[in-house]
Every structure is written in C-alpha cells, then in structure tokens.
Design a protein around this motif. Sequence first.
Motif, PDB file in Angstrom:
ATOM      1  N   THR A 144       0.974  -1.304   0.083  1.00 48.20           N
ATOM      2  CA  THR A 144       0.028   0.128   0.195  1.00 48.20           C
ATOM      3  C   THR A 144       0.886   1.314  -0.042  1.00 48.20           C
ATOM      4  N   VAL A 145       1.919   1.248   0.811  1.00 50.69           N
ATOM      5  CA  VAL A 145       2.629   2.381   0.998  1.00 50.69           C
ATOM      6  C   VAL A 145       3.600   2.580  -0.181  1.00 50.69           C
ATOM      7  N   LYS A 146       4.047   1.557  -1.069  1.00 51.83           N
ATOM      8  CA  LYS A 146       4.580   1.643  -2.184  1.00 51.83           C
ATOM      9  C   LYS A 146       3.775   2.393  -3.459  1.00 51.83           C
ATOM     10  N   ARG A 147       2.513   2.102  -3.522  1.00 48.34           N
ATOM     11  CA  ARG A 147       1.594   2.683  -4.420  1.00 48.34           C
ATOM     12  C   ARG A 147       1.249   4.035  -3.821  1.00 48.34           C
ATOM     13  N   LEU A 148       1.093   4.473  -2.799  1.00 51.59           N
ATOM     14  CA  LEU A 148       0.691   5.683  -2.500  1.00 51.59           C
ATOM     15  C   LEU A 148       1.996   6.513  -2.278  1.00 51.59           C
ATOM     16  N   SER A 149       3.142   6.040  -2.113  1.00 56.35           N
ATOM     17  CA  SER A 149       4.458   6.806  -2.357  1.00 56.35           C
ATOM     18  C   SER A 149       4.630   7.212  -3.775  1.00 56.35           C
ATOM     19  N   GLU A 150       4.527   6.333  -4.606  1.00 55.57           N
ATOM     20  CA  GLU A 150       4.781   6.780  -6.014  1.00 55.57           C
ATOM     21  C   GLU A 150       3.662   7.708  -6.365  1.00 55.57           C
ATOM     22  N   GLU A 151       2.333   7.498  -6.106  1.00 49.77           N
ATOM     23  CA  GLU A 151       1.239   8.647  -6.420  1.00 49.77           C
ATOM     24  C   GLU A 151       1.692   9.743  -5.789  1.00 49.77           C
ATOM     25  N   LEU A 152       2.053  10.049  -4.592  1.00 52.14           N
ATOM     26  CA  LEU A 152       2.573  11.087  -3.860  1.00 52.14           C
ATOM     27  C   LEU A 152       3.700  11.918  -4.611  1.00 52.14           C
ATOM     28  N   ASP A 153       4.591  10.986  -5.031  1.00 50.34           N
ATOM     29  CA  ASP A 153       5.990  11.508  -5.337  1.00 50.34           C
ATOM     30  C   ASP A 153       5.750  12.129  -6.820  1.00 50.34           C
ATOM     31  N   GLN A 154       5.020  11.531  -7.669  1.00 49.39           N
ATOM     32  CA  GLN A 154       4.626  12.194  -9.040  1.00 49.39           C
ATOM     33  C   GLN A 154       3.789  13.421  -8.907  1.00 49.39           C
ATOM     34  N   GLY A 155       2.830  13.393  -8.119  1.00 48.31           N
ATOM     35  CA  GLY A 155       1.992  14.676  -7.913  1.00 48.31           C
ATOM     36  C   GLY A 155       2.985  15.888  -7.315  1.00 48.31           C
ATOM     37  N   TRP A 156       3.402  15.561  -6.321  1.00 52.96           N
ATOM     38  CA  TRP A 156       4.163  16.578  -5.497  1.00 52.96           C
ATOM     39  C   TRP A 156       5.412  17.073  -6.177  1.00 52.96           C
ATOM     40  N   SER A 157       6.172  16.336  -6.719  1.00 54.16           N
ATOM     41  CA  SER A 157       7.329  16.733  -7.402  1.00 54.16           C
ATOM     42  C   SER A 157       6.970  17.489  -8.613  1.00 54.16           C
ATOM     43  N   THR A 158       6.036  17.180  -9.459  1.00 55.52           N
ATOM     44  CA  THR A 158       5.618  17.894 -10.718  1.00 55.52           C
ATOM     45  C   THR A 158       4.967  19.286 -10.218  1.00 55.52           C
ATOM     46  N   LEU A 159       4.360  19.315  -9.003  1.00 54.64           N
ATOM     47  CA  LEU A 159       3.874  20.587  -8.446  1.00 54.64           C
ATOM     48  C   LEU A 159       4.916  21.531  -8.171  1.00 54.64           C
ATOM     49  N   MET A 160       5.883  21.085  -7.514  1.00 55.92           N
ATOM     50  CA  MET A 160       6.841  21.982  -7.227  1.00 55.92           C
ATOM     51  C   MET A 160       7.726  22.592  -8.546  1.00 55.92           C
ATOM     52  N   THR A 161       7.832  21.577  -9.417  1.00 52.33           N
ATOM     53  CA  THR A 161       8.352  22.029 -10.680  1.00 52.33           C
ATOM     54  C   THR A 161       7.778  23.022 -11.326  1.00 52.33           C
ATOM     55  N   GLU A 162       6.602  22.935 -11.461  1.00 51.80           N
ATOM     56  CA  GLU A 162       5.461  23.744 -12.207  1.00 51.80           C
ATOM     57  C   GLU A 162       5.438  25.093 -11.488  1.00 51.80           C
ATOM     58  N   LEU A 163       5.346  25.214 -10.098  1.00 55.30           N
ATOM     59  CA  LEU A 163       5.421  26.411  -9.345  1.00 55.30           C
ATOM     60  C   LEU A 163       6.632  26.948  -9.738  1.00 55.30           C
ATOM     61  N   ALA A 164       7.859  26.298  -9.547  1.00 53.44           N
ATOM     62  CA  ALA A 164       9.073  27.040  -9.617  1.00 53.44           C
ATOM     63  C   ALA A 164       9.257  27.639 -10.987  1.00 53.44           C
ATOM     64  N   GLU A 165       8.757  26.983 -12.087  1.00 49.85           N
ATOM     65  CA  GLU A 165       9.117  27.487 -13.609  1.00 49.85           C
ATOM     66  C   GLU A 165       8.210  28.871 -13.648  1.00 49.85           C
ATOM     67  N   ARG A 166       6.901  28.838 -12.897  1.00 48.46           N
ATOM     68  CA  ARG A 166       6.367  29.937 -13.035  1.00 48.46           C
ATOM     69  C   ARG A 166       6.675  31.198 -12.074  1.00 48.46           C
ATOM     70  N   GLY A 167       7.402  30.833 -11.240  1.00 48.45           N
ATOM     71  CA  GLY A 167       7.956  31.776 -10.341  1.00 48.45           C
ATOM     72  C   GLY A 167       7.246  32.029  -9.086  1.00 48.45           C
ATOM     73  N   LEU A 168       6.332  30.988  -8.756  1.00 46.43           N
ATOM     74  CA  LEU A 168       5.775  30.838  -7.661  1.00 46.43           C
ATOM     75  C   LEU A 168       6.230  30.132  -6.381  1.00 46.43           C
ATOM     76  N   LEU A 169       7.037  29.306  -6.607  1.00 42.62           N
ATOM     77  CA  LEU A 169       7.361  28.417  -5.572  1.00 42.62           C
ATOM     78  C   LEU A 169       7.933  29.359  -4.467  1.00 42.62           C
TER      79      LEU A 169
END
Length: 445
Positions: A318-343
């Motif tokens: 369960t934690v493997k599945r949730l961690s992979e889902e978390l990692d993809q969403g969270w890391s992409t969120l930070m990347t896009e916020l940084a690209e837009r000068g919002l992080l």
Amino acid sequence: MNVSHFSRRNFLQTSAALMGAASCSWLPRLATAAGPNPERKRSCILLWMSGGPTQTDTFDMKPGHANGGEFSETETNVPGLKFSEHFSGLAQQADKLAVLRGMSTSEGDHLRGTYLMHTGQRPGGPLNYPSIGASLAKTLGRRDTTLPNYVAVNPSNFLNGAATGPGFLGPRYAAATVGARGGQPMPPADGDAAVQPLADLGVDFLSLPAGIDQSRHDARLALWKQQQDQFLSGHPSGAAEAQATIFQSAVKMMHPEAASAFDLSQEKTNVRESYGKGTFGQGCLIARRLVERGVPFVEVTLGGNGLGWDTHQNNFNTVKRLSEELDQGWSTLMTELAERGLLETTTICWMGEFGRTPNINNNAGRDHFPDAWSCVLAGGGIAGGQAYGKTNEAGTEVTEGKTEVQDLLATLCRAVGVDPETEHYSPQNRPIKISEGTSIDQVLS
C-alpha cells in the motif's frame, strides 16, 4: 442548527441548480511576472495524508534495523539526506524540503488526531476552533475576489467536518470543496491500447442550466437579493446570516472567471498526465491553478476515499503505491510552481494525523503511533535541504528536536509571512491566537 458545519458544496448543488451561472473566458494571468512581485501575497498548499503515513517507510528510514521494513533508501540531491526509494522525484528536490523528524503528539485516534493537526487544539472543548486553512484564509485572503480563499480538494469522507472547518470564524471562511466526478478517458498513445482514465475533478453546478441565459440569471439574482435583504432585516439570526453568506460565496464561484480555475480541460494532456492520473495528482494541478490565481490556501488529500495510509496490514504494498502517487504529483507541483516563479511565495506542508509504529505487526502492517513521526515543509519561506529533529535507532522515540503541533503551525505561519500570534475573536469576544507554539527558526529562510 450548527452553522459551522453548513456545507458549501451542498448549498452549491441547490443554489446553482436554481440560479445557474454565466460562462466566458478566463483572462489569463502572467504568473511568471506575478510570482516575483514583492506585493504578491503568499500561499500555502497542505498535502494531507489521510490515515497517518508511516515515517519509517517515507522520510525517516531505519535501514539495517528490524523495524526498517522492506524499502531501501535513495540518495537525494543533498548529501547525507536520504528518502524512501519510491521518492525518486522528490529526491531531486530535497534541497527545497525540510523534514521534521521529531514530531510528537498525543492523539492516536483518526478523528481526534485530524482535528489536532488541523487546529492545534484537542477536540471536545466548548469552543469549535478554526482549521489552519480557515485561519490563514482569513489572514491572507481578499474579499474582492470571485474565487474562494480556502479550497479543499478531494477531502476524506471519514473526517469530522469540524477538523477542516472554519470553527468560530463562521461560514465565510469555510472551504469550498472540489471532488471527483468519475473518469475522463485519455487517447491511447499508440492509437489502440487501453489507458487508465484521467481523474476528473471539479465543482458541480457552476454552469448555466439549459434555457437560462445571462440576463435571466441576473434578474433572478437581483430578486433573490431583494428578498434576502428583507428577510435578514427581520430575522437577524446566525443561521439566516450563515445561509446568506454561503449563497453569496456560491454565486461568486459561479462567476466564469472563478469557474474556469477548476476546469482542467484547459490544460494540455501531457501536463495533466505529468501530475499522475489519479485524484491526488489532478488535485495538485488544481492547486497550482488556484495558487497562480491568488488563492491563499489549498488542501489536497491523498487517501481521501478512505483512510488510505491506515496500513494496519499489507503496509508495504500500500505504501509503495501511495508513495509513487505522492511523488509524481508533489514533485511535478513543485517543478511547475518554480517554473512560474511561484514556489518562492508558496509554502507546502506534508502531514497526516500521526505516524505509524516502527515495529511491524503480525499482518505485515504498522499501527497508530503519535509519539515520534515526521512532517515535511517545502518551498517559500523554508530553508530546505535538511532534516530537523531525530529519532533513535529503532524509531521509537524523539531524541533531538522534539516538535509539537503548535510549533509546526507556528512555523508554517512564519513561512507564509503571518505572525502566529495573530488573534481572531470567538463569539464570546475572546482573543484566540492562530498558534501559541514556538516557530522553528532553523527551518525558516
């Protein structure tokens, strides 16, 4: 009637079905220009892990110990700081993350722990306290906006509404709810292979019903306002005022400019898929869209269709599945916020209601454990690239940097530029500070 539990989402369903709303194009904002603007107010995104995530399988690994479990550590872009092997994306952004490994609270029940972590207060007293989302929405929010100042994406069905509610601040500061509306199939990459549907999130009843044009809609609103004002003048009760407040908030959200913020169809397919196809990844994308439009507080839940992180059994799958889902969403969120000068103006907080036992039970699971666990802060106002606090070799107790919930909330307030001693007044005119804890200066930038 308990007005603090009055559901904005339920009222939207009723009011919008009667009133409808107009639709037009959103006037795009240049987020890359707005982000560095020193006058831009800060925002907060709370990533809520419903059920209580296991710290020893995420951010406080215990390799080589019997409590360590099945997962390996992975190196990050910060020497000496290691995460779970299932956080490959976050590992490359560890320089922006501060892991608080010394969290220690006293509530091991889901509902009580959820209330404590959201409000800083234990449940059961005479006063219904506001969630940190409502408090920051009141402090950072604007009244002249069509968008809500507090949005909850895919909240858990198992939570006590008081935990994430506005408490004594009243319905004006309640969260607007974004939920799943089924799946939206995406075109196969090779033209014929079956694909996983892309989760469809949104707010229902934000568009005009058939046969209702803008002029008719406006006439209905004018009639409602006239009647409502007359009613309130003769019935000045809390329930009536709460109903009027929620209706007015609903009407604002029905404005085309506000409604478009929740419309993920405006995003390119490859962008949507980069966040992950589930409700959490798509929720992170909605959070990005709301933050770039100036919404001060957004909460996105992972595990909201149940207590997803409540891994009393089958913990590692369960934690493997949730961690992979978390990692993809969270890391992409930070990347896009940084690209837009919002992080730099957006603080991210990752937490659940408690941690999980370091020892593994007979069902290959971990049980509730509030004594020693982890939270993570990231982004604006945070000195990343570090772990603050330490647990012993077995992970059973905090040995350095013990952190209580009031300290965490005070630190979060400081990171978004709010004095945690800011006072809001209860109905009895009693001043209540947002947090009475001590901020952790070591993790603040």
